[in-house]
Design an enzyme around this catalytic site. Sequence first.
Site, mmCIF file in Angstrom:
data_model
loop_
_atom_site.group_PDB
_atom_site.id
_atom_site.type_symbol
_atom_site.label_atom_id
_atom_site.label_comp_id
_atom_site.label_asym_id
_atom_site.label_seq_id
_atom_site.Cartn_x
_atom_site.Cartn_y
_atom_site.Cartn_z
ATOM 1 N N ARG A 1 2.919 6.272 -2.693
ATOM 2 C CA ARG A 1 4.004 7.059 -3.284
ATOM 3 C C ARG A 1 3.752 7.292 -4.778
ATOM 4 O O ARG A 1 4.007 8.377 -5.303
ATOM 5 C CB ARG A 1 5.358 6.383 -3.036
ATOM 6 N N ASP B 1 0.832 -1.207 0.000
ATOM 7 C CA ASP B 1 0.000 0.000 0.000
ATOM 8 C C ASP B 1 0.870 1.262 0.000
ATOM 9 O O ASP B 1 0.526 2.257 -0.634
ATOM 10 C CB ASP B 1 -0.903 0.014 1.238
HETATM 11 P P1 NAP Z 1 4.697 2.545 6.720
HETATM 12 O O1 NAP Z 1 4.925 2.968 8.109
HETATM 13 O O2 NAP Z 1 5.800 1.898 5.987
HETATM 14 O O3 NAP Z 1 3.411 1.561 6.624
HETATM 15 C C1 NAP Z 1 2.215 1.811 7.205
HETATM 16 C C2 NAP Z 1 1.334 0.567 7.106
HETATM 17 O O4 NAP Z 1 0.026 1.014 6.721
HETATM 18 C C3 NAP Z 1 1.753 -0.488 6.055
HETATM 19 O O5 NAP Z 1 1.540 -1.767 6.600
HETATM 20 C C4 NAP Z 1 0.808 -0.222 4.893
HETATM 21 O O6 NAP Z 1 0.542 -1.389 4.085
HETATM 22 C C5 NAP Z 1 -0.439 0.184 5.659
HETATM 23 N N1 NAP Z 1 -1.402 0.988 4.893
HETATM 24 C C6 NAP Z 1 -1.198 2.077 4.112
HETATM 25 N N2 NAP Z 1 -2.360 2.503 3.604
HETATM 26 C C7 NAP Z 1 -3.318 1.665 4.063
HETATM 27 C C8 NAP Z 1 -4.723 1.595 3.891
HETATM 28 N N3 NAP Z 1 -5.393 2.485 3.161
HETATM 29 N N4 NAP Z 1 -5.396 0.622 4.545
HETATM 30 C C9 NAP Z 1 -4.764 -0.263 5.313
HETATM 31 N N5 NAP Z 1 -3.427 -0.252 5.524
HETATM 32 C C10 NAP Z 1 -2.728 0.713 4.898
HETATM 33 O O7 NAP Z 1 4.243 3.867 5.936
HETATM 34 P P2 NAP Z 1 3.832 4.028 4.439
HETATM 35 O O8 NAP Z 1 3.927 2.721 3.737
HETATM 36 O O9 NAP Z 1 4.525 5.215 3.870
HETATM 37 O O10 NAP Z 1 2.277 4.401 4.606
HETATM 38 C C11 NAP Z 1 1.882 5.654 5.069
HETATM 39 C C12 NAP Z 1 0.624 5.426 5.863
HETATM 40 O O11 NAP Z 1 0.971 4.831 7.105
HETATM 41 C C13 NAP Z 1 -0.128 6.671 6.251
HETATM 42 O O12 NAP Z 1 -0.976 7.108 5.221
HETATM 43 C C14 NAP Z 1 -0.859 6.226 7.498
HETATM 44 O O13 NAP Z 1 -2.193 5.860 7.221
HETATM 45 C C15 NAP Z 1 -0.124 4.984 7.956
HETATM 46 N N6 NAP Z 1 0.313 5.152 9.348
HETATM 47 C C16 NAP Z 1 -0.172 4.272 10.261
HETATM 48 C C17 NAP Z 1 0.157 4.415 11.596
HETATM 49 C C18 NAP Z 1 -0.420 3.455 12.582
HETATM 50 O O14 NAP Z 1 -1.108 2.503 12.160
HETATM 51 N N7 NAP Z 1 -0.199 3.671 13.874
HETATM 52 C C19 NAP Z 1 0.992 5.446 12.011
HETATM 53 C C20 NAP Z 1 1.468 6.323 11.066
HETATM 54 C C21 NAP Z 1 1.114 6.169 9.712
HETATM 55 P P3 NAP Z 1 1.701 -2.161 3.253
HETATM 56 O O15 NAP Z 1 2.387 -3.016 4.252
HETATM 57 O O16 NAP Z 1 0.961 -2.960 2.229
HETATM 58 O O17 NAP Z 1 2.583 -1.105 2.652
#
Ligand code: NAP
Length: 266
Positions: free
Chosen positions: A55, A50
Site C-alpha cells: 500500500r 507485506d
Molecule cells: P491479503 O489478502 O491481506 O494478504 C495476502 C498475503 O500475501 C499476506 O499474508 C501477505 O503478507 C502476503 N504477501 C504479500 N506480498 C507478498 C510477497 N511478495 N511474498 C510473499 N507473501 C506476500 O492482501 P494484501 O496484504 O493486500 O496483499 C495483496 C497480495 O495478496 C497480492 O499482491 C497477491 O500477491 C496476494 N494474494 C494472494 C492470494 C493467494 O495466495 N491465494 C490470493 C490473492 C492475493 P503479510 O501477512 O506480511 O501482509
Amino acid sequence: MDKKIFIYTNRTEMSNSIENMLRNKLAKSSLHVFDNFSDDTDLIICIGGDGTLLRLVQEFGFPKTPIVGVNTGHLGFFQEILPEKIDDFIFLYNQDRYSIQGLNGVSCYIKTSDGTARHIALNEITVKGLSTHPVHLNISINNSFIERFSGDGLCVASPAGSTAYNYALGGSIVDPRLNLLQVTPIAPMQNVAYRSFTSSILIPSNDRLSVIPCSDDDKTLSIIYDGMMSEYENITELSIGLSRKKINLIRFDDYQFWEKVKSKFL
Ligand code: NAP
C-alpha cells in the site's frame, strides 16, 4: 550526519506501540522523524506486513527513497526487521552497514476503445473476467503469437511477487537477482476444445506480453494490481512488462534470499 525519516504504518494496535517505541529511540539519535514524506526524505520506515508495504508503494508511486520494513504483519517477506531488533537496526543504519535490494515492478498499459490507462504493481498484475465464466485471450510475446488462453485468468508476477499469489497458483519462486517476468495461468482449460499452457512461462525483462480479448464477451476485464482491483470495459489490448520503476529495500548483512524463503515457507 542528521537524516530525515518518514514512518508509514498500518495503524494496528501493535504497529502503533512499535511506532511510539521507535520514535522514542530515534529522538535520542541523529535520525529525525518528519510527519510528511518529501523528496529529501532519507529513509521510509514501514511498520506492518507485506500488505502494508504494497500500500505504501502504491500511495507514494514507487518512491526512490530507501525503505526498511518492521514486521508486525503475518508473513513479512519484504519486512527486514523484527520489532525486538530495532536497536540493532538504528546502530547498523547509523554506521551505513546495509545494502540496497532494488525490486522492479510490473507495468500494465490498458488500451480501450475509450482511451488508455496504466497500473504498476510490485508483486503482480492479475487479469481476470468479471463473472464465473472463463476468459479467452490471445497472448503474444513481442508481437509473436503464442497461444489462445482459456481459463480464469493470468497472473504476471515480478521476481518480488513470485512468493505471493504466483506461488499459491503453482508458479516458481524466483531469486530477485534474476530479471524476468513470470506468467502463470489461473485454472487454464486443457481439452480438445481449448488448449492453454498449464504451467508458468518465464519471459526476459525487456519483452512485453500482449493480451488481446478474443471476443466482445472478453473485453470487460478486472485488472488487479497488488490486490487492488479496477474494472475496464471495451479493452482492445493489454501490454504487460517489467517496469523500470523499482523500490529500494534496505537489507542488512545477514540477509540471504533463500534463507528468507526457507524461514517463511518451509
Ligand atoms: P491479503 O489478502 O491481506 O494478504 C495476502 C498475503 O500475501 C499476506 O499474508 C501477505 O503478507 C502476503 N504477501 C504479500 N506480498 C507478498 C510477497 N511478495 N511474498 C510473499 N507473501 C506476500 O492482501 P494484501 O496484504 O493486500 O496483499 C495483496 C497480495 O495478496 C497480492 O499482491 C497477491 O500477491 C496476494 N494474494 C494472494 C492470494 C493467494 O495466495 N491465494 C490470493 C490473492 C492475493 P503479510 O501477512 O506480511 O501482509
